[in-house]
Design an enzyme around this catalytic site. Structure first.
Site, mmCIF file in Angstrom:
data_model
loop_
_atom_site.group_PDB
_atom_site.id
_atom_site.type_symbol
_atom_site.label_atom_id
_atom_site.label_comp_id
_atom_site.label_asym_id
_atom_site.label_seq_id
_atom_site.Cartn_x
_atom_site.Cartn_y
_atom_site.Cartn_z
ATOM 1 C CG ASP A 68 54.208 13.344 32.588
ATOM 2 O OD1 ASP A 68 54.201 13.390 31.340
ATOM 3 O OD2 ASP A 68 54.946 12.572 33.229
ATOM 4 C CE1 TYR A 153 51.375 0.424 27.869
ATOM 5 C CE2 TYR A 153 51.325 2.795 27.505
ATOM 6 C CZ TYR A 153 52.033 1.636 27.700
ATOM 7 O OH TYR A 153 53.416 1.673 27.732
ATOM 8 C CG ASP A 154 42.477 4.394 25.739
ATOM 9 O OD1 ASP A 154 42.795 4.482 26.941
ATOM 10 O OD2 ASP A 154 42.118 5.365 25.055
HETATM 11 P P1 IMP Z 1 50.989 11.918 28.482
HETATM 12 O O1 IMP Z 1 51.716 12.363 29.699
HETATM 13 O O2 IMP Z 1 49.564 12.391 28.449
HETATM 14 O O3 IMP Z 1 51.742 12.231 27.219
HETATM 15 O O4 IMP Z 1 50.885 10.327 28.561
HETATM 16 C C1 IMP Z 1 52.059 9.502 28.546
HETATM 17 C C2 IMP Z 1 51.705 8.153 27.942
HETATM 18 O O5 IMP Z 1 50.745 7.494 28.780
HETATM 19 C C3 IMP Z 1 51.057 8.232 26.559
HETATM 20 O O6 IMP Z 1 52.036 8.228 25.553
HETATM 21 C C4 IMP Z 1 50.214 6.966 26.536
HETATM 22 O O7 IMP Z 1 51.005 5.861 26.142
HETATM 23 C C5 IMP Z 1 49.820 6.765 27.991
HETATM 24 N N1 IMP Z 1 48.489 7.340 28.243
HETATM 25 C C6 IMP Z 1 48.210 8.521 28.850
HETATM 26 N N2 IMP Z 1 46.876 8.721 28.917
HETATM 27 C C7 IMP Z 1 46.319 7.647 28.338
HETATM 28 C C8 IMP Z 1 44.958 7.278 28.094
HETATM 29 O O8 IMP Z 1 43.994 8.012 28.403
HETATM 30 N N3 IMP Z 1 44.772 6.093 27.482
HETATM 31 C C9 IMP Z 1 45.782 5.266 27.119
HETATM 32 N N4 IMP Z 1 47.058 5.576 27.299
HETATM 33 C C10 IMP Z 1 47.338 6.762 27.911
#
Ligand code: IMP
Length: 196
Positions: A68, A153-154
């Site tokens: 997460d 958010y990259d």
């Molecule tokens: P998750 O837990 O990997 O699903 O990430 C949760 C949220 O964090 C995603 O929906 C993105 O909005 C943001 N996020 C996670 N990893 C990245 C990344 O590598 N780049 C940009 N946004 C990220």
């Protein structure tokens, strides 16, 4: 070694497979017939990764891991944090999330710190034992979006490892080599390698 990765995202599966290497055969819960949404109701990234890994382990009884991730902005007291995916509200896209972030930071005034980090917790359940791993990518929030690569958010995150561009302007391979998720998965891979 066979491991289930608690994700429905094929891109994340491929990235994890590249980091863990050919000694591991990764599959998804869907590959094992589990297609329901995995709950994510914890109060922290670590809780959520644990909740997802336990959910899969309870249902499939197999060795597995979950992750997460979230963005933590110092001037916003760590927000959006655990709410990163849905910062602008349910059903809103990444552009809306970034717009809200830039607006909230602008409201803090021109001198406010832009310092931020992406944070990942990965939880491995192996032989019934739970192991947690952490990965971080430090950086700062840009004043406007730039670049069209990556996701989430990259376009507004400038990593300290490459301070003249956003992550959305970096080659994917380079991003993986410095990213929060990459660092957490490399820690997990290091633990697995130490078992040999
Ligand atoms: P998750 O837990 O990997 O699903 O990430 C949760 C949220 O964090 C995603 O929906 C993105 O909005 C943001 N996020 C996670 N990893 C990245 C990344 O590598 N780049 C940009 N946004 C990220």
């Amino acid at each position: 070694m066979k491991l289930i990765f608690a994700t429905a995202n094929r891109h994340k599966l491929q990235e994890a497979q590249e980091i863990l290497g050919p000694g591991f055969e990764l599959s998804t819960p869907a590959d094992a017939g589990l297609t329901e949404d995995i709950p994510e109701t914890g109060n922290s990234l670590k809780d959520n990764s644990l909740q997802k890994a336990k959910y899969i382990h309870d249902r499939l009884g197999a060795d597995c891991f979950a992750d997460d991730s979230g963005l933590e902005v110092d001037a916003l007291d760590g927000a959006p944090g655990v709410h990163t995916a849905r910062y602008a509200g349910p059903g809103r896209d990444s552009d809306a999330n970034m717009d809200k972030l830039l607006h909230e930071l602008a409201m803090k005034g021109p001198g406010a710190s832009r310092k931020a980090r992406f944070h990942t917790w990965a939880t491995l359940i192996m032989g019934g034992e739970v192991h947690c791993f952490e990965g971080v990518m430090e950086g700062r929030i840009a004043f406007e979006k730039a670049g069209c690569g990556g996701f989430g958010y990259d376009p507004v995150f400038i990593p300290d490892a490459c301070p003249d561009r956003t992550v959305a302007e970096l080659p994917e391979e380079f991003k993986n080599s410095i990213s929060h998720r990459g660092n957490a998965l490399r820690a997990l891979a290091g633990y697995l390698a130490s078992l040999d």
